[in-house]
Design an enzyme around this catalytic site. Structure first.
Site, PDB file in Angstrom:
ATOM      1  N   LYS A 164      40.492  43.829  44.392  1.00 22.67           N
ATOM      2  CA  LYS A 164      39.077  43.435  44.229  1.00 22.67           C
ATOM      3  C   LYS A 164      38.278  43.851  45.476  1.00 22.67           C
ATOM      4  O   LYS A 164      37.144  44.309  45.364  1.00 22.67           O
ATOM      5  CB  LYS A 164      38.954  41.926  43.998  1.00 22.67           C
ATOM      6  CG  LYS A 164      39.451  41.443  42.650  1.00 22.67           C
ATOM      7  CD  LYS A 164      38.680  41.972  41.445  1.00 22.67           C
ATOM      8  CE  LYS A 164      37.278  41.438  41.328  1.00 22.67           C
ATOM      9  NZ  LYS A 164      36.622  41.851  40.056  1.00 22.67           N
ATOM     10  N   LYS A 195      38.952  46.342  26.918  1.00 18.54           N
ATOM     11  CA  LYS A 195      40.197  46.958  26.445  1.00 18.54           C
ATOM     12  C   LYS A 195      40.977  46.023  25.514  1.00 18.54           C
ATOM     13  O   LYS A 195      41.848  46.462  24.784  1.00 18.54           O
ATOM     14  CB  LYS A 195      41.048  47.316  27.675  1.00 18.54           C
ATOM     15  CG  LYS A 195      42.394  47.957  27.373  1.00 18.54           C
ATOM     16  CD  LYS A 195      43.164  48.195  28.672  1.00 18.54           C
ATOM     17  CE  LYS A 195      44.575  48.692  28.404  1.00 18.54           C
ATOM     18  NZ  LYS A 195      45.342  48.841  29.650  1.00 18.54           N
ATOM     19  N   GLY A 238      52.992  34.438  49.788  1.00 18.28           N
ATOM     20  CA  GLY A 238      51.709  34.738  50.451  1.00 18.28           C
ATOM     21  C   GLY A 238      50.568  33.853  49.995  1.00 18.28           C
ATOM     22  O   GLY A 238      49.403  34.233  50.107  1.00 18.28           O
ATOM     23  N   TYR A 295      46.100  41.351  44.102  1.00 18.19           N
ATOM     24  CA  TYR A 295      44.864  41.111  43.316  1.00 18.19           C
ATOM     25  C   TYR A 295      43.642  41.173  44.223  1.00 18.19           C
ATOM     26  O   TYR A 295      42.698  41.926  43.973  1.00 18.19           O
ATOM     27  CB  TYR A 295      44.935  39.746  42.600  1.00 18.19           C
ATOM     28  CG  TYR A 295      43.573  39.269  42.132  1.00 18.19           C
ATOM     29  CD1 TYR A 295      42.898  39.932  41.102  1.00 18.19           C
ATOM     30  CD2 TYR A 295      42.945  38.162  42.722  1.00 18.19           C
ATOM     31  CE1 TYR A 295      41.634  39.509  40.675  1.00 18.19           C
ATOM     32  CE2 TYR A 295      41.686  37.734  42.295  1.00 18.19           C
ATOM     33  CZ  TYR A 295      41.038  38.413  41.281  1.00 18.19           C
ATOM     34  OH  TYR A 295      39.782  37.992  40.870  1.00 18.19           O
TER      35      TYR A 295
HETATM   36  P1  NAD Z   1      40.098  37.487  32.421  1.00 20.64           P
HETATM   37  O1  NAD Z   1      41.444  37.967  32.839  1.00 20.64           O
HETATM   38  O2  NAD Z   1      39.991  36.238  31.611  1.00 20.64           O
HETATM   39  O3  NAD Z   1      39.355  38.625  31.594  1.00 20.64           O
HETATM   40  C1  NAD Z   1      39.372  39.974  31.987  1.00 20.64           C
HETATM   41  C2  NAD Z   1      38.837  40.811  30.826  1.00 20.64           C
HETATM   42  O4  NAD Z   1      38.858  42.181  31.250  1.00 20.64           O
HETATM   43  C3  NAD Z   1      39.678  40.714  29.554  1.00 20.64           C
HETATM   44  O5  NAD Z   1      38.839  40.577  28.427  1.00 20.64           O
HETATM   45  C4  NAD Z   1      40.423  42.048  29.518  1.00 20.64           C
HETATM   46  O6  NAD Z   1      40.739  42.483  28.208  1.00 20.64           O
HETATM   47  C5  NAD Z   1      39.435  42.978  30.218  1.00 20.64           C
HETATM   48  N1  NAD Z   1      40.105  44.139  30.811  1.00 20.64           N
HETATM   49  C6  NAD Z   1      41.198  44.131  31.624  1.00 20.64           C
HETATM   50  N2  NAD Z   1      41.543  45.394  31.937  1.00 20.64           N
HETATM   51  C7  NAD Z   1      40.635  46.207  31.334  1.00 20.64           C
HETATM   52  C8  NAD Z   1      40.452  47.623  31.289  1.00 20.64           C
HETATM   53  N3  NAD Z   1      41.300  48.449  31.910  1.00 20.64           N
HETATM   54  N4  NAD Z   1      39.404  48.117  30.594  1.00 20.64           N
HETATM   55  C9  NAD Z   1      38.539  47.276  29.948  1.00 20.64           C
HETATM   56  N5  NAD Z   1      38.688  45.940  29.925  1.00 20.64           N
HETATM   57  C10 NAD Z   1      39.723  45.411  30.619  1.00 20.64           C
HETATM   58  O7  NAD Z   1      39.256  37.391  33.759  1.00 20.64           O
HETATM   59  P2  NAD Z   1      38.161  36.315  34.219  1.00 20.64           P
HETATM   60  O8  NAD Z   1      38.850  35.165  34.832  1.00 20.64           O
HETATM   61  O9  NAD Z   1      37.204  36.112  33.115  1.00 20.64           O
HETATM   62  O10 NAD Z   1      37.472  37.143  35.399  1.00 20.64           O
HETATM   63  C11 NAD Z   1      36.402  38.038  35.118  1.00 20.64           C
HETATM   64  C12 NAD Z   1      35.946  38.685  36.409  1.00 20.64           C
HETATM   65  O11 NAD Z   1      35.501  37.667  37.316  1.00 20.64           O
HETATM   66  C13 NAD Z   1      37.028  39.446  37.147  1.00 20.64           C
HETATM   67  O12 NAD Z   1      36.437  40.595  37.717  1.00 20.64           O
HETATM   68  C14 NAD Z   1      37.498  38.488  38.218  1.00 20.64           C
HETATM   69  O13 NAD Z   1      38.000  39.190  39.340  1.00 20.64           O
HETATM   70  C15 NAD Z   1      36.218  37.764  38.542  1.00 20.64           C
HETATM   71  N6  NAD Z   1      36.368  36.388  39.044  1.00 20.64           N
HETATM   72  C16 NAD Z   1      37.141  35.474  38.371  1.00 20.64           C
HETATM   73  C17 NAD Z   1      37.220  34.164  38.830  1.00 20.64           C
HETATM   74  C18 NAD Z   1      38.046  33.115  38.101  1.00 20.64           C
HETATM   75  O14 NAD Z   1      38.207  32.006  38.638  1.00 20.64           O
HETATM   76  N7  NAD Z   1      38.560  33.380  36.925  1.00 20.64           N
HETATM   77  C19 NAD Z   1      36.533  33.800  39.999  1.00 20.64           C
HETATM   78  C20 NAD Z   1      35.778  34.763  40.683  1.00 20.64           C
HETATM   79  C21 NAD Z   1      35.691  36.049  40.190  1.00 20.64           C
HETATM   80  O1  DAU Z   2      39.110  32.100  43.855  1.00 22.57           O
HETATM   81  C1  DAU Z   2      38.779  32.875  42.744  1.00 22.57           C
HETATM   82  C2  DAU Z   2      40.044  33.276  42.024  1.00 22.57           C
HETATM   83  O2  DAU Z   2      40.552  32.111  41.391  1.00 22.57           O
HETATM   84  C3  DAU Z   2      39.812  34.389  40.992  1.00 22.57           C
HETATM   85  O3  DAU Z   2      39.391  35.542  41.657  1.00 22.57           O
HETATM   86  C4  DAU Z   2      41.088  34.660  40.200  1.00 22.57           C
HETATM   87  O4  DAU Z   2      40.830  35.616  39.192  1.00 22.57           O
HETATM   88  C5  DAU Z   2      41.541  33.365  39.571  1.00 22.57           C
HETATM   89  O5  DAU Z   2      42.761  33.568  38.872  1.00 22.57           O
HETATM   90  C6  DAU Z   2      41.716  32.280  40.618  1.00 22.57           C
HETATM   91  O6  DAU Z   2      42.848  32.562  41.491  1.00 22.57           O
HETATM   92  P1  DAU Z   2      43.877  31.407  41.950  1.00 22.57           P
HETATM   93  O7  DAU Z   2      45.135  32.058  42.338  1.00 22.57           O
HETATM   94  O8  DAU Z   2      43.236  30.472  42.904  1.00 22.57           O
HETATM   95  O9  DAU Z   2      44.027  30.638  40.537  1.00 22.57           O
HETATM   96  P2  DAU Z   2      45.293  30.014  39.782  1.00 22.57           P
HETATM   97  O10 DAU Z   2      44.747  29.212  38.634  1.00 22.57           O
HETATM   98  O11 DAU Z   2      46.335  31.014  39.498  1.00 22.57           O
HETATM   99  O12 DAU Z   2      45.866  28.991  40.852  1.00 22.57           O
HETATM  100  C7  DAU Z   2      45.071  27.944  41.377  1.00 22.57           C
HETATM  101  C8  DAU Z   2      45.914  27.210  42.411  1.00 22.57           C
HETATM  102  O13 DAU Z   2      46.979  26.515  41.733  1.00 22.57           O
HETATM  103  C9  DAU Z   2      46.597  28.126  43.414  1.00 22.57           C
HETATM  104  O14 DAU Z   2      46.659  27.468  44.664  1.00 22.57           O
HETATM  105  C10 DAU Z   2      48.015  28.300  42.850  1.00 22.57           C
HETATM  106  C11 DAU Z   2      48.269  26.976  42.186  1.00 22.57           C
HETATM  107  N1  DAU Z   2      49.134  27.015  40.964  1.00 22.57           N
HETATM  108  C12 DAU Z   2      48.860  27.928  40.016  1.00 22.57           C
HETATM  109  C13 DAU Z   2      49.637  27.977  38.861  1.00 22.57           C
HETATM  110  C14 DAU Z   2      49.343  29.027  37.793  1.00 22.57           C
HETATM  111  C15 DAU Z   2      50.143  26.082  40.839  1.00 22.57           C
HETATM  112  O15 DAU Z   2      50.379  25.219  41.707  1.00 22.57           O
HETATM  113  N2  DAU Z   2      50.908  26.134  39.693  1.00 22.57           N
HETATM  114  C16 DAU Z   2      50.704  27.062  38.696  1.00 22.57           C
HETATM  115  O16 DAU Z   2      51.464  27.077  37.687  1.00 22.57           O
END
Ligand code: NAD
Ligand code: DAU
Length: 353
Positions: free
Chosen positions: A163, A38, A292, A159
């Site tokens: 998922k 998207k 949370g 979130y």
């Molecule tokens: P991201 O937020 O960087 O990317 C998400 C992508 O999905 C974007 O390109 C966005 O444009 C697209 N998107 C969002 N809503 C949409 C819609 N309605 N239709 C079509 N496209 C849409 O996410 P990410 O960190 O790359 O995560 C990718 C996947 O992996 C997710 O399903 C996330 O839950 C999972 N995941 C992420 C992590 C992490 O640490 N980032 C860890 C484990 C699992």
């Molecule tokens: O565990 C997998 C998940 O990891 C994915 O499914 C999610 O898409 C991804 O966003 C990530 O979630 P977290 O909440 O763990 O990631 P985030 O980078 O937001 O935060 C990592 C840790 O750092 C968490 O304990 C919150 C803390 N944090 C985060 C931010 C953005 C801070 O202390 N300060 C910050 O500004």
């Protein structure tokens, strides 16, 4: 095995998705790789500028929540496999606005499942719906133990609940309708192209600009970090060699307390930017905790390692250094993604914290 498959990758313009798309386009020249995205604030086609002219790559701007667009997409292509990454992915955003998470993560996934079911019908042999999920569906750990594939779901944030909902729907479609499916649940990813709202790129960007580095609560929360290319390699392996109907956990066996991780990052940033030791660490600012806030995640990936032979590659210190180098040498990318809208989000999230 590699011949003439058409693969749909959703969310391919995002962080992890772009690494998966690049890997498939480069490694499987006989596949047609269709990236459906998207392009929300998190989706950026610049992530794929090095491969977007490849003959085996197509981009389709699709909102997976829009059933008609999804149906039309499946009318234009005959997909052999689907790797579904599109999602709303940031926990903090799910706390300020949960609705979009329900629409994209649950309704969007069901739209794709319906389309796959209709397209494949009773001829689903050799097809695969591969759903990319997170370790957060398992909830929060205390100081002991790890998440395995059989850990009961206990999501705690909008979130992770969305998922978990999508995982349940994938399993239900597999069990009830015979849609061939695999799910993998991965721990926290880091690396190039991650949107700078997530901890590591946000901290790199703030340190670079000598802005406060916000650490939630006391920084005691623990995450299990995995380099994004290791996740992409695991996805490739599971897609090609995983067993239909199975779940695989993916993780780095690499637990870090947030505050220790940020201190390590500060030391790397001091060195890379020629600052005096301790200059970056002085930017650390403890702010109000995330509501949370899950205490600890840790993934047991022994099934994936034992059955399919996957292994994470870089040491965390090396992966982090590589990540810092990428952000410091991709200023234009950072500038482009940090648009006016993101600045507004940042101010509303952190002002008064
Ligand atoms: P991201 O937020 O960087 O990317 C998400 C992508 O999905 C974007 O390109 C966005 O444009 C697209 N998107 C969002 N809503 C949409 C819609 N309605 N239709 C079509 N496209 C849409 O996410 P990410 O960190 O790359 O995560 C990718 C996947 O992996 C997710 O399903 C996330 O839950 C999972 N995941 C992420 C992590 C992490 O640490 N980032 C860890 C484990 C699992
Ligand atoms: O565990 C997998 C998940 O990891 C994915 O499914 C999610 O898409 C991804 O966003 C990530 O979630 P977290 O909440 O763990 O990631 P985030 O980078 O937001 O935060 C990592 C840790 O750092 C968490 O304990 C919150 C803390 N944090 C985060 C931010 C953005 C801070 O202390 N300060 C910050 O500004």
């Amino acid at each position: 095995m590699n011949n003439n498959k058409t693969i749909l990758i959703t969310g391919g313009a995002g962080f992890i998705g772009s690494h998966v798309v690049r890997r498939f386009v480069r490694n499987y020249p006989d596949y047609l790789v269709v990236n459906a995205d998207k392009l929300t604030y998190a989706g950026n086609l610049e992530n794929l500028s090095d491969i977007d002219r490849s003959p085996n790559y197509r981009f389709e701007r699709i909102d997976i929540v829009d059933k008609k667009s999804v149906t039309e997409l499946f009318g234009r292509y005959s997909f052999d496999g689907i790797i579904h990454l599109a999602a709303e992915s940031h926990v903090d955003r799910s706390i300020t606005g949960p609705d979009e998470f329900v629409f994209t993560n649950i309704v969007g996934t069901v739209n794709l499942l319906n389309a796959a079911r209709a397209a494949w019908g009773n001829n689903s042999g050799g097809k695969l719906f591969y759903h990319i999920s997170t370790d957060e569906v398992f909830g929060s750990l205390g100081s002991e133990g790890m998440f395995t594939e059989t850990t009961a779901y206990d999501p705690k944030s909008p979130y992770s609940a969305s998922k978990a909902g999508s995982d349940h729907m994938v399993r239900a479609y597999s069990h009830t309708f015979g849609v061939p499916a695999i799910i993998s649940n991965c721990s926290n990813n880091y690396g190039p192209n991650q949107f700078p709202e997530k901890l590591i790129p946000l901290a790199i960007n703030n340190i670079k600009n000598r802005k406060p580095v916000p650490v939630y609560g006391k920084g005691e929360n623990i995450r299990d970090w995995l380099y994004v290319e290791d996740h992409a390699a695991a996805i490739d392996l599971i897609f090609h060699s995983g067993k239909t109907g199975e779940t695989y956990n993916i993780g780095g066996n690499n637990e870090w307390k947030n505050i220790d991780l940020i201190r390590l990052l500060c030391r790397i940033m001091d060195r890379k930017t020629g600052r005096n030791p301790g200059e970056s660490e002085a930017l650390i600012t403890f702010v109000k905790d995330r509501p949370g806030h899950d205490l600890r995640y840790a993934i047991d990936s022994s099934k994936l390692q034992g059955e399919l032979g996957w292994k994470p590659i870089p040491r965390f210190e090396d992966g982090l250094e590589r990540t810092v180098d990428w952000y410091l040498s991709n200023e234009k990318w950072l500038k482009n993604v940090l648009s006016g809208d993101y600045e507004k989000y940042y101010d509303s999230m952190y002002s008064g914290r």
